[in-house]
Design a protein around this motif. Structure first.
Motif, PDB file in Angstrom:
ATOM      1  N   GLY A 149     -15.657 -13.102  13.326  1.00 44.13           N
ATOM      2  CA  GLY A 149     -16.991 -12.810  12.613  1.00 44.13           C
ATOM      3  C   GLY A 149     -17.328 -11.249  11.520  1.00 44.13           C
ATOM      4  N   VAL A 150     -17.422 -10.210  13.147  1.00 37.41           N
ATOM      5  CA  VAL A 150     -17.453  -9.066  13.312  1.00 37.41           C
ATOM      6  C   VAL A 150     -15.972  -8.475  13.627  1.00 37.41           C
ATOM      7  CG1 VAL A 150     -18.783  -8.698  14.737  1.00 37.41           C
ATOM      8  CG2 VAL A 150     -18.398  -6.904  12.982  1.00 37.41           C
ATOM      9  N   TYR A 151     -14.718  -8.131  13.054  1.00 40.56           N
ATOM     10  CA  TYR A 151     -14.003  -6.771  14.103  1.00 40.56           C
ATOM     11  C   TYR A 151     -13.174  -5.513  13.513  1.00 40.56           C
ATOM     12  CZ  TYR A 151     -11.609  -8.094   9.687  1.00 40.56           C
ATOM     13  OH  TYR A 151     -10.980  -8.970   8.200  1.00 40.56           O
ATOM     14  N   TYR A 152     -12.855  -4.463  14.755  1.00 38.58           N
ATOM     15  CA  TYR A 152     -12.444  -3.128  13.963  1.00 38.58           C
ATOM     16  C   TYR A 152     -11.074  -3.401  13.513  1.00 38.58           C
ATOM     17  CZ  TYR A 152     -16.957  -1.514  17.585  1.00 38.58           C
ATOM     18  OH  TYR A 152     -17.690  -1.251  17.788  1.00 38.58           O
ATOM     19  N   ASN A 153     -11.149  -2.269  12.336  1.00 42.24           N
ATOM     20  CA  ASN A 153      -9.727  -1.965  12.201  1.00 42.24           C
ATOM     21  C   ASN A 153      -9.622  -0.600  12.141  1.00 42.24           C
ATOM     22  OD1 ASN A 153      -9.721  -4.310  11.211  1.00 42.24           O
ATOM     23  ND2 ASN A 153     -10.033  -3.726   8.782  1.00 42.24           N
ATOM     24  N   ILE A 154      -8.371  -0.307  12.948  1.00 40.75           N
ATOM     25  CA  ILE A 154      -7.560   0.944  12.973  1.00 40.75           C
ATOM     26  C   ILE A 154      -6.701   1.810  12.766  1.00 40.75           C
ATOM     27  CG2 ILE A 154      -7.186   2.510  14.915  1.00 40.75           C
ATOM     28  CD1 ILE A 154      -8.556   0.696  16.924  1.00 40.75           C
ATOM     29  N   TYR A 155      -6.432   2.465  11.747  1.00 40.53           N
ATOM     30  CA  TYR A 155      -5.211   2.388  10.734  1.00 40.53           C
ATOM     31  C   TYR A 155      -4.727   3.542  12.089  1.00 40.53           C
ATOM     32  CZ  TYR A 155      -6.760  -0.385   7.599  1.00 40.53           C
ATOM     33  OH  TYR A 155      -6.844  -1.295   6.942  1.00 40.53           O
ATOM     34  N   ASP A 156      -3.488   3.635  12.192  1.00 39.81           N
ATOM     35  CA  ASP A 156      -2.919   5.451  12.616  1.00 39.81           C
ATOM     36  C   ASP A 156      -2.392   5.689  12.186  1.00 39.81           C
ATOM     37  OD1 ASP A 156      -2.317   6.726  15.092  1.00 39.81           O
ATOM     38  OD2 ASP A 156      -1.761   5.042  16.643  1.00 39.81           O
ATOM     39  N   SER A 157      -1.816   6.718  12.071  1.00 43.99           N
ATOM     40  CA  SER A 157      -1.235   7.925  11.682  1.00 43.99           C
ATOM     41  C   SER A 157       0.183   8.341  12.308  1.00 43.99           C
ATOM     42  CB  SER A 157      -1.343   9.351  11.138  1.00 43.99           C
ATOM     43  OG  SER A 157      -2.183   9.822  12.849  1.00 43.99           O
ATOM     44  N   GLU A 158       0.117   7.371  13.587  1.00 45.38           N
ATOM     45  CA  GLU A 158       1.548   7.160  14.647  1.00 45.38           C
ATOM     46  C   GLU A 158       2.588   5.836  13.975  1.00 45.38           C
ATOM     47  OE1 GLU A 158       3.195   6.149  19.052  1.00 45.38           O
ATOM     48  OE2 GLU A 158       0.758   7.193  18.894  1.00 45.38           O
ATOM     49  N   PHE A 159       2.262   5.019  13.297  1.00 40.39           N
ATOM     50  CA  PHE A 159       2.080   4.447  12.150  1.00 40.39           C
ATOM     51  C   PHE A 159       2.426   4.423  11.020  1.00 40.39           C
ATOM     52  CE2 PHE A 159       1.006   2.809  16.813  1.00 40.39           C
ATOM     53  CZ  PHE A 159       1.951   2.090  17.137  1.00 40.39           C
ATOM     54  N   ALA A 160       1.849   5.036  10.052  1.00 42.52           N
ATOM     55  CA  ALA A 160       1.947   5.248   9.196  1.00 42.52           C
ATOM     56  C   ALA A 160       1.095   4.578   8.339  1.00 42.52           C
ATOM     57  CB  ALA A 160       2.803   5.911   8.699  1.00 42.52           C
ATOM     58  N   ASP A 161       0.096   3.701   9.057  1.00 41.43           N
ATOM     59  CA  ASP A 161      -0.704   2.206   8.769  1.00 41.43           C
ATOM     60  C   ASP A 161      -1.768   2.680   7.203  1.00 41.43           C
ATOM     61  OD1 ASP A 161      -0.293   0.847  11.507  1.00 41.43           O
ATOM     62  OD2 ASP A 161      -2.024   1.887  11.883  1.00 41.43           O
ATOM     63  N   THR A 162      -1.854   0.908   6.562  1.00 38.20           N
ATOM     64  CA  THR A 162      -1.820   1.383   5.053  1.00 38.20           C
ATOM     65  C   THR A 162      -2.463   0.008   4.901  1.00 38.20           C
ATOM     66  OG1 THR A 162      -1.405   1.949   3.217  1.00 38.20           O
ATOM     67  CG2 THR A 162       0.444   1.128   4.276  1.00 38.20           C
ATOM     68  N   LEU A 163      -2.535  -0.428   4.146  1.00 38.58           N
ATOM     69  CA  LEU A 163      -3.221  -1.447   3.405  1.00 38.58           C
ATOM     70  C   LEU A 163      -3.130  -1.955   1.438  1.00 38.58           C
ATOM     71  CD1 LEU A 163      -4.741  -4.402   3.711  1.00 38.58           C
ATOM     72  CD2 LEU A 163      -7.000  -3.233   3.065  1.00 38.58           C
ATOM     73  N   GLY A 164      -2.085  -2.610   1.551  1.00 37.86           N
ATOM     74  CA  GLY A 164      -1.337  -2.640   0.162  1.00 37.86           C
ATOM     75  C   GLY A 164      -1.686  -2.818  -1.161  1.00 37.86           C
ATOM     76  N   TRP A 165      -1.915  -2.066  -2.387  1.00 43.10           N
ATOM     77  CA  TRP A 165      -2.478  -2.744  -3.251  1.00 43.10           C
ATOM     78  C   TRP A 165      -2.641  -4.518  -3.385  1.00 43.10           C
ATOM     79  CZ3 TRP A 165      -5.130   0.463  -6.266  1.00 43.10           C
ATOM     80  CH2 TRP A 165      -4.641   1.820  -5.978  1.00 43.10           C
ATOM     81  N   HIS A 166      -3.972  -4.532  -3.919  1.00 42.95           N
ATOM     82  CA  HIS A 166      -3.948  -6.673  -3.773  1.00 42.95           C
ATOM     83  C   HIS A 166      -5.466  -6.094  -3.865  1.00 42.95           C
ATOM     84  CE1 HIS A 166      -6.252  -4.968  -0.171  1.00 42.95           C
ATOM     85  NE2 HIS A 166      -7.057  -6.004  -0.236  1.00 42.95           N
ATOM     86  N   PHE A 167      -5.335  -7.433  -4.931  1.00 45.42           N
ATOM     87  CA  PHE A 167      -6.600  -8.319  -4.855  1.00 45.42           C
ATOM     88  C   PHE A 167      -6.925  -9.253  -3.813  1.00 45.42           C
ATOM     89  CE2 PHE A 167      -5.178  -7.906  -9.233  1.00 45.42           C
ATOM     90  CZ  PHE A 167      -6.213  -7.017  -9.472  1.00 45.42           C
ATOM     91  N   ASP A 168      -8.875  -8.785  -3.045  1.00 44.38           N
ATOM     92  CA  ASP A 168      -8.890  -9.620  -2.067  1.00 44.38           C
ATOM     93  C   ASP A 168      -9.027 -11.671  -2.997  1.00 44.38           C
ATOM     94  OD1 ASP A 168      -9.549  -7.563  -0.489  1.00 44.38           O
ATOM     95  OD2 ASP A 168     -11.192  -7.382  -0.555  1.00 44.38           O
TER      96      ASP A 168
ATOM     97  N   SER B 208     -10.752  -6.473  -8.292  1.00 45.67           N
ATOM     98  CA  SER B 208     -10.606  -4.993  -8.659  1.00 45.67           C
ATOM     99  C   SER B 208      -8.898  -4.437  -7.317  1.00 45.67           C
ATOM    100  CB  SER B 208     -11.738  -3.666  -8.726  1.00 45.67           C
ATOM    101  OG  SER B 208     -13.103  -3.973  -9.505  1.00 45.67           O
ATOM    102  N   ILE B 209      -7.910  -4.674  -8.265  1.00 44.37           N
ATOM    103  CA  ILE B 209      -6.922  -4.354  -6.989  1.00 44.37           C
ATOM    104  C   ILE B 209      -7.864  -2.880  -6.376  1.00 44.37           C
ATOM    105  CG2 ILE B 209      -5.639  -2.627  -9.091  1.00 44.37           C
ATOM    106  CD1 ILE B 209      -3.536  -3.749  -7.603  1.00 44.37           C
ATOM    107  N   HIS B 210      -7.114  -2.413  -5.462  1.00 44.99           N
ATOM    108  CA  HIS B 210      -7.537  -1.995  -3.762  1.00 44.99           C
ATOM    109  C   HIS B 210      -6.187  -1.217  -3.059  1.00 44.99           C
ATOM    110  CE1 HIS B 210      -9.370  -5.443  -2.762  1.00 44.99           C
ATOM    111  NE2 HIS B 210      -9.717  -4.843  -1.294  1.00 44.99           N
ATOM    112  N   ARG B 211      -6.666  -0.667  -2.705  1.00 43.51           N
ATOM    113  CA  ARG B 211      -6.207  -0.478  -1.455  1.00 43.51           C
ATOM    114  C   ARG B 211      -6.484   0.840  -0.620  1.00 43.51           C
ATOM    115  NH1 ARG B 211      -0.855   4.117  -2.124  1.00 43.51           N
ATOM    116  NH2 ARG B 211      -2.349   5.070  -2.893  1.00 43.51           N
ATOM    117  N   VAL B 212      -5.552   1.043   0.828  1.00 46.15           N
ATOM    118  CA  VAL B 212      -5.989   2.191   1.827  1.00 46.15           C
ATOM    119  C   VAL B 212      -4.651   2.821   2.243  1.00 46.15           C
ATOM    120  CG1 VAL B 212      -6.429   3.057   4.380  1.00 46.15           C
ATOM    121  CG2 VAL B 212      -8.494   0.740   2.870  1.00 46.15           C
ATOM    122  N   SER B 213      -4.889   4.042   1.524  1.00 49.95           N
ATOM    123  CA  SER B 213      -3.440   4.852   1.393  1.00 49.95           C
ATOM    124  C   SER B 213      -2.858   4.808   2.696  1.00 49.95           C
ATOM    125  CB  SER B 213      -3.415   6.487   0.643  1.00 49.95           C
ATOM    126  OG  SER B 213      -4.979   6.575   1.401  1.00 49.95           O
ATOM    127  N   SER B 214      -2.272   5.067   3.018  1.00 48.83           N
ATOM    128  CA  SER B 214      -0.825   5.697   4.368  1.00 48.83           C
ATOM    129  C   SER B 214      -2.064   6.611   5.314  1.00 48.83           C
ATOM    130  CB  SER B 214       0.121   6.364   4.029  1.00 48.83           C
ATOM    131  OG  SER B 214       1.026   5.744   5.560  1.00 48.83           O
TER     132      SER B 214
END
Length: 309
Positions: free
Chosen positions: A183-202, A265-271
């Motif tokens: 329903g609602v949740y937290y996301n954590i992107y960590d530099s230790e793992f070079a986390d990212t969200l690749g290009w996509h459409f929802d 719109s195509i979008h991403r979260v960079s590393s």
């Protein structure tokens, strides 16, 4: 035609304001779970007072309609951001986060399913669009791990917020997700793992993202209203040429709420290259009672059932 559209929009807003939003606020006033959350800067965003907030709804609805994106700066009070980050740290330290990895193409399909299509006649060295694979990773903290008095939960459950968002996205109905994990949740992107969200459409027509902490890298980037054009292209290299110089990178500010029409719109979260990027996702649905399917729950939360308290 322009005048007619404007009149129709004004009539829709008047009907929503008179019935939908006012009714929601009246219901909220008698619902103890929807008492005005102290986390929200209600002086700036008096969502429980439709008359005082009409200009905000019209402004943000216009921005979403024309650009597929809008930003509500300072939506949360500074102390609420700090409390939510403390909750994230506590839950993560207690082992409640799940590290998710996903491989996908820009349409959120497994890339391997489409590698046999579109390859014939493709220029040498170019990758069929649906065969281009992106990797996404992050840690997610599910809703069912949060305390009942969680500041994040009280914001998500506030009925005037749901009604306001329904108006901004111009939807006939909007409901909180019935899913106890997502329903609602937290996301954590960590530099230790070079986390990212690749290009996509929802797949969903809309998303709601509450930024709590920024990082080096971890930028949100998108190309406005690019779905139609990109869907006609054959290779990923064609897409890269098409979006060159068109990528928007809005500034992310802790405490701000971002509304996005992610199917357009195509979008991403960079590393993430230094620090941790922390945000919360609000899940609202157009069909009452809708929940995440088993595959999605396992992919993002590592389980399909809520915790037994």
């Amino acid at each position: 035609h322009t005048h007619a559209r404007a009149c129709r929009a004004a009539a829709m807003w008047a009907a929503f304001r008179s019935h939908g939003w006012t009714k929601a606020c009246r219901h909220a006033s008698s619902n103890v779970r929807s008492i005005v959350p102290s986390a929200i800067d209600t002086a700036r965003y008096p969502l429980h007072e439709p008359g005082a907030c009409q200009h905000l709804l019209e402004k943000f609805r216009g921005e979403v309609s024309h650009h597929g994106y809008c930003h509500l700066p300072g939506f949360l009070r500074r102390e609420a951001v700090a409390e939510m980050l403390e909750e994230v740290q506590s839950l993560e330290a207690a082992g409640h986060g799940f590290r998710s990895h996903e491989a996908h193409n820009v349409f959120l399909e497994p890339a391997s399913l489409e590698t046999a299509h579109g390859g014939e006649g493709m220029p040498e060295g170019e990758t069929p669009l649906r065969a281009k694979e992106f990797s996404s990773s992050k840690v997610l903290i599910a809703m069912d791990t949060m305390a009942p008095d969680s500041k994040l939960l009280t914001v998500y459950q506030w009925e005037p917020l749901r009604a306001f968002l329904q108006g901004v996205f111009d939807l006939p109905q909007l409901h909180r997700s019935a899913d106890p994990l997502g329903g609602v949740y937290y996301n954590i992107y960590d530099s230790e793992f070079a986390d990212t969200l690749g290009w996509h459409f929802d797949r969903s027509h809309f998303s709601l993202n509450l930024i709590l902490q920024t990082s080096t890298g971890g930028e949100f980037q998108y190309v406005p209203d690019s779905k139609e054009d990109i869907s006609r292209l054959r290779s990923w290299e064609e897409v890269e040429r098409h979006i060159a110089g068109r990528v928007q990178t809005p500034e992310l500010l802790p405490g701000s709420l971002y509304l996005f029409a992610g199917s357009r719109s195509i979008h991403r979260v960079s590393s993430v290259t230094a620090g941790k990027r922390v945000n919360a996702i609000f899940t609202y649905v157009e069909e009452d009672g809708a929940r995440l399917n088993e595959y999605t729950l396992r992919t993002f939360f590592g389980r399909t059932e809520p915790r037994i308290m």
